[in-house]
Design a protein around this motif. Sequence first.
Motif, short mmCIF file in Angstrom:
data_model
loop_
_atom_site.label_atom_id
_atom_site.label_comp_id
_atom_site.label_asym_id
_atom_site.label_seq_id
_atom_site.Cartn_x
_atom_site.Cartn_y
_atom_site.Cartn_z
N ILE A 123 -11.64 7.06 -2.43
CA ILE A 123 -12.86 6.26 -2.34
C ILE A 123 -13.80 6.62 -3.48
O ILE A 123 -14.04 7.81 -3.75
CB ILE A 123 -13.60 6.52 -1.01
CG1 ILE A 123 -12.75 6.10 0.18
CG2 ILE A 123 -14.94 5.79 -0.99
CD1 ILE A 123 -13.35 6.52 1.52
N VAL B 18 -6.49 -1.66 -5.90
CA VAL B 18 -7.93 -1.41 -5.83
C VAL B 18 -8.58 -2.48 -4.97
O VAL B 18 -8.35 -3.69 -5.17
CB VAL B 18 -8.59 -1.41 -7.23
CG1 VAL B 18 -10.08 -1.06 -7.11
CG2 VAL B 18 -7.89 -0.44 -8.17
N TRP B 19 -9.39 -2.03 -4.00
CA TRP B 19 -10.16 -2.92 -3.13
C TRP B 19 -11.64 -2.59 -3.23
O TRP B 19 -12.01 -1.50 -3.68
CB TRP B 19 -9.70 -2.77 -1.68
CG TRP B 19 -8.28 -3.15 -1.45
CD1 TRP B 19 -7.17 -2.38 -1.66
CD2 TRP B 19 -7.81 -4.43 -1.01
NE1 TRP B 19 -6.03 -3.09 -1.37
CE2 TRP B 19 -6.39 -4.35 -0.96
CE3 TRP B 19 -8.43 -5.61 -0.64
CZ2 TRP B 19 -5.60 -5.42 -0.57
CZ3 TRP B 19 -7.64 -6.68 -0.24
CH2 TRP B 19 -6.24 -6.59 -0.21
N ASP C 238 -3.90 3.83 -3.45
CA ASP C 238 -4.85 2.84 -2.94
C ASP C 238 -6.27 3.36 -3.11
O ASP C 238 -6.69 4.31 -2.44
CB ASP C 238 -4.56 2.53 -1.48
CG ASP C 238 -3.17 1.94 -1.31
OD1 ASP C 238 -2.96 0.80 -1.75
OD2 ASP C 238 -2.28 2.62 -0.76
N LEU C 239 -7.01 2.74 -4.02
CA LEU C 239 -8.39 3.11 -4.33
C LEU C 239 -9.33 2.08 -3.73
O LEU C 239 -9.17 0.87 -3.96
CB LEU C 239 -8.59 3.18 -5.85
CG LEU C 239 -10.04 3.26 -6.36
CD1 LEU C 239 -10.76 4.49 -5.83
CD2 LEU C 239 -10.06 3.24 -7.89
N LEU C 240 -10.30 2.55 -2.97
CA LEU C 240 -11.31 1.69 -2.38
C LEU C 240 -12.66 1.97 -3.05
O LEU C 240 -13.12 3.11 -3.06
CB LEU C 240 -11.42 1.94 -0.88
CG LEU C 240 -12.54 1.21 -0.13
CD1 LEU C 240 -12.42 -0.30 -0.27
CD2 LEU C 240 -12.55 1.63 1.34
N TYR D 288 -6.68 2.50 1.96
CA TYR D 288 -7.22 3.45 0.98
C TYR D 288 -6.66 4.84 1.18
O TYR D 288 -6.27 5.23 2.27
CB TYR D 288 -8.75 3.50 1.07
CG TYR D 288 -9.30 4.39 2.17
CD1 TYR D 288 -9.58 5.74 1.94
CD2 TYR D 288 -9.55 3.89 3.45
CE1 TYR D 288 -10.09 6.55 2.95
CE2 TYR D 288 -10.05 4.70 4.46
CZ TYR D 288 -10.32 6.03 4.20
OH TYR D 288 -10.82 6.84 5.20
N GLU D 289 -6.61 5.56 0.08
CA GLU D 289 -6.39 7.00 0.06
C GLU D 289 -7.53 7.69 -0.68
O GLU D 289 -7.81 8.86 -0.43
CB GLU D 289 -5.05 7.33 -0.61
CG GLU D 289 -3.85 6.95 0.22
CD GLU D 289 -2.77 6.25 -0.58
OE1 GLU D 289 -1.65 6.12 -0.09
OE2 GLU D 289 -3.06 5.81 -1.72
N ALA E 278 -14.81 2.29 5.55
CA ALA E 278 -13.62 2.38 4.70
C ALA E 278 -12.34 1.97 5.44
O ALA E 278 -11.41 1.45 4.82
CB ALA E 278 -13.48 3.80 4.16
N PRO F 242 0.80 -1.23 0.00
CA PRO F 242 0.00 0.00 0.00
C PRO F 242 0.83 1.28 0.00
O PRO F 242 0.48 2.25 -0.66
CB PRO F 242 -0.82 -0.14 1.29
CG PRO F 242 -0.98 -1.60 1.48
CD PRO F 242 0.33 -2.19 1.02
#
Length: 473
Positions: free
Chosen positions: A277, A219-220, A177-179, A274-275, A269, A172
């Motif tokens: 969303i 990506v999560w 980091d995209l959630l 993540y950074e 979240a 990460p």
Amino acid sequence: MTTFLKAAMASALAACSFAAAASANPPATVRVDYLHSGNALAEQYAIDRVVIEPLPWAGNLSRNIDDTDRGVNKVEVVDAKTGDVLYTRGFSTIFGEWRTTDEAQKVTRGFQESVRFPKPDRPVRVRILKRDERNQFSIVWSVDVDTDAQDVVRKQDPAPAKPIPIRVNGAPGDKVDLLILGDGYTKADMPKFEQSARKLADYLFSVSPFKERAKDFNVWGIAVPTQESGVSRPSTGQYHASALGTRYDIFGSERYVLTLDNRALREIAQHAPYEFIEILVNNDTYGGGGIYGQFSTAAANSDWANYLFVHEFGHHFAGLADEYYTSPVAYASGGADRPEPWEPNATALKDPSKLKWKHLVTPGTALPTPWPKATYEEHSRAYQKTRAALRKDNRPESEMSALFKEDLAYTNKLFSTAPNKDAVGAFEGANYEATGYYRPAQQCLMFDRSEKFCAVCKEAVNQTIDLYSRPAK
């Protein structure tokens, strides 16, 4: 870290090659929740709580200082004793948008907000800054925070849903980091959510410059099941309870989709790295929204889901301005004196010789740049009238989608023969204003429902990717 997430990350990262130092012992993640209230004339802040989130910091520790100069606000975390700046990030807020609406002239409201940063090894002062009339940041609120104090929240309920690894390319701290969160999905809808999340992530990485930088992202996905499918759309009498509380009709705009429940958003979240969303709502009706540094939304089942996902993410991710200006919005006009926007893709052009994207201007291009503005506006007035009528009569979404296709086809044809169709210049009409603001290109994904970013928007996206990712050695 949940057992599932540990296993998922271990499995995904096993296939990746990255330096051990990049992932070694990242600090904890601190979240400061606070209340932001006021009206068009005044605003106040009050701390709510300090939280140690379940997962370690997902950010790039070598880029703790934000040098992109974006956002209405900025958070600074400084050493409480020395004043040394340890961490900064620019952002914007829902409150900031709301206070430009007519309602803010009459009512005082409060909004939940949060800032997140890597856990320091000393007491700090968290400062919120805001742009002043000179477009410079000045401090509007500060609070002393000791992340080792007894009243800091350190233990929370387990994750309400299992995170789904969609794309994992490295640690990460090395990646953006995209959630992707889902709202309005029942337990039976979970396969639908995962399919939509994967499809839209794939589309994002087919659009330049995300396409060329795909390996710089993880990506999560997470979706907490709801009892009913879909989110609320009050203008049509549709109300649904959902974990995030996402809904249409924000600020009276039928297509504007946001959640005002920041606490719920952050508590869900926090169970994935993540950074950034993006919230997918399980609805067919065209709609979305994006707040720089907060989150973006998109109607996952719309015929225009691909466009919505990328356009709204452009707001949230890179601070890109809306370049269109004929569509009605709820914000008050900027008036005759147009301030220079902070967004990288809009300008008041008060001095063409100092245009902020001057280095990208096509040689020989006039500033301002001629384009078929009058013809475009004549068509757009008729199109907006038809659009408003379709929504007023609550016509089937297929009719709205057909209208959007007709409008895009007209615009593509009109622009195809325009003399500056491929130029970077300064085209009047942007930022919800027909005059006084200018955009970099005649056509861009931030202007209409086309499929490409202009050169200026691409540069802004790349700068954000560079801020959050770490190049492979």
